[in-house]
Design an enzyme around this catalytic site. Structure first.
Site, PDB file in Angstrom:
ATOM      1  N   TYR A 200     -10.062  41.600  28.023  1.00 37.28           N
ATOM      2  CA  TYR A 200     -10.624  41.410  26.704  1.00 37.28           C
ATOM      3  C   TYR A 200     -10.461  39.648  26.152  1.00 37.28           C
ATOM      4  O   TYR A 200      -9.160  39.598  25.131  1.00 37.28           O
ATOM      5  CB  TYR A 200      -9.336  41.654  25.392  1.00 37.28           C
ATOM      6  CG  TYR A 200     -10.023  43.685  25.106  1.00 37.28           C
ATOM      7  CD1 TYR A 200     -10.400  43.798  23.966  1.00 37.28           C
ATOM      8  CD2 TYR A 200      -9.107  44.126  26.301  1.00 37.28           C
ATOM      9  CE1 TYR A 200     -11.153  44.617  23.508  1.00 37.28           C
ATOM     10  CE2 TYR A 200     -10.039  45.980  25.481  1.00 37.28           C
ATOM     11  CZ  TYR A 200     -10.832  45.619  24.390  1.00 37.28           C
ATOM     12  OH  TYR A 200     -10.913  46.804  23.670  1.00 37.28           O
TER      13      TYR A 200
ATOM     14  N   ASP B  15      -4.255  61.040  20.923  1.00 39.02           N
ATOM     15  CA  ASP B  15      -4.652  60.659  21.409  1.00 39.02           C
ATOM     16  C   ASP B  15      -3.311  59.939  21.211  1.00 39.02           C
ATOM     17  O   ASP B  15      -2.954  59.098  20.591  1.00 39.02           O
ATOM     18  CB  ASP B  15      -5.868  59.482  21.260  1.00 39.02           C
ATOM     19  CG  ASP B  15      -5.755  58.249  22.383  1.00 39.02           C
ATOM     20  OD1 ASP B  15      -4.034  58.441  22.555  1.00 39.02           O
ATOM     21  OD2 ASP B  15      -6.914  57.750  22.077  1.00 39.02           O
TER      22      ASP B  15
END
Ligand code: PLP
Length: 427
Positions: free
Chosen positions: A16, A237
């Site tokens: 990232y 999740d």
């Protein structure tokens, strides 16, 4: 001797990270409790639990001891055809604390793979039953990981742009803001009624990467109840929300309709070892339990159920469930609430959001809220200068500290935020 930072520049490609724009990585040499120390000896308060993983502080001696003991007993073992005590014990313990309908534990080694497994379980579940349910429904701007399946069920963004063409198609329902919760719920029902939806996947209560976007348990309950009504599998999740972040042990603990499949990772080992878990119900497991070997779940990783990681997780669970950790989570939540009300009216605060130990502050920077908001780097550098690790999601800053963070460190981080608000007002 060249610094770690200099040597890093020659050989490392960071996650990232636009490597040209952001060539310098701070060289960290040690960590203790809520602090990280760089090679110049500068101290940082880790306000975001490293990458949302560190629950009990850095270099926790209890977990270290348990890992060290396990290393000389059994460091790794193939997990097909073989098993071991740490994996079995961890599964037993996770099933004790996960919602009651969960009965089987499937191990991987990170959050994205935990999601991949959940998606495969759901799709193959209907395949094994000879039913044609091939659609997946997800929430707008979701983030479920960086592998292709996980990207497919996540929001399309600059992160996924180069791959969008290869990602499978999912149905998206709008995020349930306070104003349009009913719209979001109604659109979910419209999709489910078609009868071809295999699974609904969602980050319960808090969408992390989307900017700590939050919605109430009642909406989650409504989503899940609809899925049950229409025989669609629910995948929760909890990779980020799990292990006490939102106040309860799991975000799904706030509602009565349990999911069919739950993904956890991040905090599972207290931030010490990579480990992913996909838990499921007996009903899901049974669809694969067959004399026909083509019905098995053919998925696994070389480091699946690594004994060191499982041991680390068992140690982390002991710490997590201990009274002082429970008290710490309550203390952090209360202090966040008090601070949020203090700054609520500040000029540059658009809105604050809180779920347990997570406090998000959306800053009003006179341009749209986005990951690439022009103040992002300014804010990041401001906190680094102050000795605080705080990685804003665009113009949204958030705190998600290790549970052991001291009152003094919290006070310091809050003071830095107030100083930042002052600086932004003069921009
Ligand atoms: C971080 C995250 C993932 C991916 O986990 P990794 O271990 O980084 O692959 C999946 N889902 C959610 C909600 C996350 O926050």
């Amino acid at each position: 001797m060249a610094s770690i930072t200099e040597r890093d520049r020659k050989v490392i490609w960071h996650p990232y990270t636009p490597m040209k724009i952001w060539p310098e990585a701070i060289g960290i040499v040690s960590g203790k409790d809520e602090y990280l120390y760089d090679e110049q000896g500068k101290r940082y308060v880790d306000a975001i639990s490293s990458w949302w993983v560190t629950l009990h502080g850095h270099s926790n001696p209890y977990i270290a001891q348990k890992i060290s003991e396990q290393l000389t007993v059994l460091e790794h073992c193939i997990f097909a055809g073989f098993t071991h005590e740490p994996a079995v014990r961890l599964a037993e313990r996770l099933l004790e604390i996960l919602p009651g309908n969960q009965e089987k534990i499937f191990y991987t080694d990170n959050g994205s793979t935990a999601v991949e497994v959940a998606i495969k379980m759901a799709l193959q579940y209907y395949n094994n039953k000879g039913q044609t349910r091939k659609r997946i429904v997800a929430l707008e701007n979701a983030y479920h990981g960086d592998t292709f399946g996980a990207m497919s069920v996540s929001g399309r963004s600059m992160f996924t742009k180069a791959f969008d063409h290869f990602l499978f198609d999912v149905d998206i329902i709008p995020f349930p803001t306070d104003e349009n919760q009913h719209v979001s719920i109604a659109i979910l029902e419209e999709l489910l009624i078609k009868g071809d939806v295999a699974a609904f996947i969602v980050e319960p209560l808090v969408q992390g990467t989307a900017g700590m976007q939050m919605y109430p348990p009642a909406v989650l309950e409504a989503f899940f109840a609809l899925c049950k009504k229409h025989n669609t599998l629910i995948i929760a999740d909890e990779v980020m929300t799990g292990f006490g972040r939102t106040g309860t042990l799991f975000a799904c603990d706030t509602i009565t309709t349990p999911p069919d499949i739950i993904c956890v990772s991040k905090g599972i080992t207290g931030g010490t070892m990579p480990l992913g878990v996909t838990a499921c119900t007996m009903d899901v497991f049974d669809a694969f339990y067959d004399d026909d070997r083509t019905k098995a779940l053919y998925h696994g990783h070389s480091y699946t159920a690594n004994p060191i990681a499982c041991t680390a997780s068992l140690a982390s669970l002991n710490l997590l469930l201990a009274d002082d950790s429970v008290a710490n989570r309550k203390r952090i939540a209360e202090r966040h609430t008090a601070f949020a009300s203090k700054i609520a009216m500040a000029e540059n605060v658009k809105v604050t959001r809180q779920a347990g130990t997570i406090l998000a502050i959306e800053l009003d920077t006179h341009e749209p809220t986005s990951y690439t908001n022009k103040y992002r780097d300014l804010i990041y550098r401001f906190f680094i200068d102050k000795g605080v690790l705080m990685r804003p999601l665009g113009n949204i800053i958030y705190l998600m500290p290790p549970y052991c963070i001291s009152d003094a460190s919290l006070t310091y981080v809050y003071a830095c935020i107030e100083e930042l608000l002052g600086i932004l007002s003069t921009q």
